[in-house]
Motif scaffolding. Sequence first.
Motif, PDB file in Angstrom:
ATOM      1  N   GLN A  32      -7.343   4.139   4.822  1.00 19.00           N
ATOM      2  CA  GLN A  32      -8.564   4.894   4.498  1.00 19.00           C
ATOM      3  C   GLN A  32      -9.745   4.338   5.292  1.00 19.00           C
ATOM      4  OE1 GLN A  32      -8.955   4.287   0.292  1.00 19.00           O
ATOM      5  NE2 GLN A  32      -7.418   5.815  -0.259  1.00 19.00           N
ATOM      6  N   GLN A  79      -2.527   1.334   2.217  1.00 18.36           N
ATOM      7  CA  GLN A  79      -3.107   2.680   2.133  1.00 18.36           C
ATOM      8  C   GLN A  79      -4.636   2.610   2.129  1.00 18.36           C
ATOM      9  OE1 GLN A  79      -1.183   5.575  -0.627  1.00 18.36           O
ATOM     10  NE2 GLN A  79       0.247   3.931  -1.050  1.00 18.36           N
ATOM     11  N   SER A  82       3.991   1.111   2.477  1.00 15.05           N
ATOM     12  CA  SER A  82       3.606   1.943   1.340  1.00 15.05           C
ATOM     13  C   SER A  82       2.786   1.174   0.314  1.00 15.05           C
ATOM     14  CB  SER A  82       4.860   2.493   0.660  1.00 15.05           C
ATOM     15  OG  SER A  82       5.625   1.433   0.132  1.00 15.05           O
ATOM     16  N   ARG A 131      -9.701   5.477   8.804  1.00  5.25           N
ATOM     17  CA  ARG A 131     -10.152   6.867   8.980  1.00  5.25           C
ATOM     18  C   ARG A 131     -11.680   6.934   8.987  1.00  5.25           C
ATOM     19  NH1 ARG A 131      -5.406   8.313   5.932  1.00  5.25           N
ATOM     20  NH2 ARG A 131      -6.488   8.276   3.941  1.00  5.25           N
ATOM     21  N   LEU A 163      -0.287  -0.455  -1.683  1.00  2.00           N
ATOM     22  CA  LEU A 163      -1.625   0.070  -1.933  1.00  2.00           C
ATOM     23  C   LEU A 163      -2.661  -0.534  -0.976  1.00  2.00           C
ATOM     24  CD1 LEU A 163      -1.711   0.417  -5.824  1.00  2.00           C
ATOM     25  CD2 LEU A 163      -0.651   1.857  -4.099  1.00  2.00           C
TER      26      LEU A 163
END
Lengths: 147, 300
Positions: free
Chosen positions: B25, B21, B16, B28, B18
Motif C-alpha cells: 500500500q 500488504q 501474503s 502505491r 499483512l
Amino acid sequence: MKFLCVECDRQMTFEEREVPGDGTLAAVFRCPKCERSMAMLTNPMETQLVSSLGVKVGGETVPGTSFEGIRTGVSSGRDEAFVEAATPIQGPVRWTVDAVERLSHVPSFVRGMVKKIYNEYAKEHGIGEITPAIMDRARSDLGLEDM
Amino acid sequence: MSPKIRTYFDLPESDSTLPDQIAAQDRRVAARLEDVGAVVAIMSGKGGVGKSLVTASLAASLARSGKRVGLIDADLNGPSATGLLGIPPRSLVESGEGIEPAVTPGGVRVMSMALLLEPDTGLAWRDSADAGFVWRGAQERGALREFISDVCWGELDVLLVDLPPGSQRVAELHGLVPNLAGSLAVTIPSGASRDAVARSLDLARARDLPVRGLVENLAGARCDACDRVSPLYDGEAGRELADQFDVPLLAQIPFDRTLARAGDAGALEPWLESGGSVQDQIRALAETVSGWTPAGPEEA
C-alpha cells in the motif's frame, strides 16, 4: 500470522478464504507435506479489524481496485458516485446479456470494483466470457458472498 | 515431551503477510506521488478557524498563478472543499488507472468525501460488528491513503491536504508521505485557539513534522467601504505561536464579507480575480507555499 504443522514441522500454506456474509471469515491453510488442512475462523470484530487495515488474510487473490476500502467500508455512499470510463476497465473479457443485467443490480457505488474483480478472475482462469454461472463460481472461489 | 516448536521468526516470510500488504500500500502511495512536486498539509488544532476556506483559497490562488494544484479534502466527516470551490455532485470517472478527480474551472483537481456521498448525508461506515470505534481510525486512515494512491492526480506542482481539526491526521499523513514538503497551521487570534494550536504544533515538533508557517484567520474584520480592519478578538495567537515555535506568520487574514460570500457561493476562483488587500495576502501566501519542496524552502 503463520501456521505450523507441528507433526511435520512444516509451515502451512494459505489455500482459500470464505466470507459467509455474517461478518465472519474462514481461511483455510494446508500442510504441504501431510496435506492436513485447518481453518482459521475469525469473529466479526476480528474480521473487521483486519478489513479496516485494507489487507486480506492469506494475501490478495485478485488485484486491488481503486477506493476498495472506501467502497466496501462506507455504507452511505452515493449511488451514482462513479461512472466507468469510456475505455473499458479491463481488456477483452466478454459479458453476456444476463451477466450484465445481474451486474446492474449491484449498487453503483461498488459496481465498478465488482466488475473489475470478475474481469480479473476471468483473466486468471482463462475464461473468455462472463456468465451468471461464472459469477457464482467467482463469488464462491473468492469469498465474495456479500457482493 | 514434544520437540520444541519453531517460533514465528523461524518460519520464512511469504508475500501474503499483512506487513507485506501494508508495505505494498505504501509503495502505491509513493508511486502515485512520483509526479507530485510537493505535498503540503493544512492543519489546525481547533475546529472552526476557517482552515478549509484558507485551503480552498490557497488552492485557487496557486492555480491562478499557473501552478498545477491538487486538493485532498481529508476532513472526511465534515468535507467542505467542493462547496467552497463550486463543484456540484458529479459522477467520478473510473478507469484502470484509478479515479479521476473533480476539476474546478480554474484547474484545481479535487478529491473529497463530499463527492462520494449524497448531499446532506453524513459519512457512515458499514460495521459488521459492534464497537466500530475500535477500527474507525484505521478506516479513516485507509480512506486518506486511497485519496492519495487511487486518484489520477497526474503531474502536480503542489498537492494540498486539508486535514480535519486535531493533530492525529497530520501524523498519519506524515506516515504515508514521509517527504512532506511542509505543513501550514491555521489559527484565529483567540487564546483558546492559541492553546489548541500550540498543542498540535508541539506534537508536530515532537514527531519531526515540518511546520513551515502559520496563518492567522479572522484577524480583525475588514470594512467593505473603507478597507479598515477592526479587531474581532482580544488575543494575538498568530504572533505568539510564531514566537513560541519560531515559525513564520505568513498571513493575517481579516474577516472579509466578500470572501465569506464567495465561499458560501462556491465562487472563490472568481473572487480572486477581483482586487483587494485580502486577495493580495492570499496571493502572497500562495507564492510562499509554491516555493516549498521536500528538500527545503527555495530561496525567495
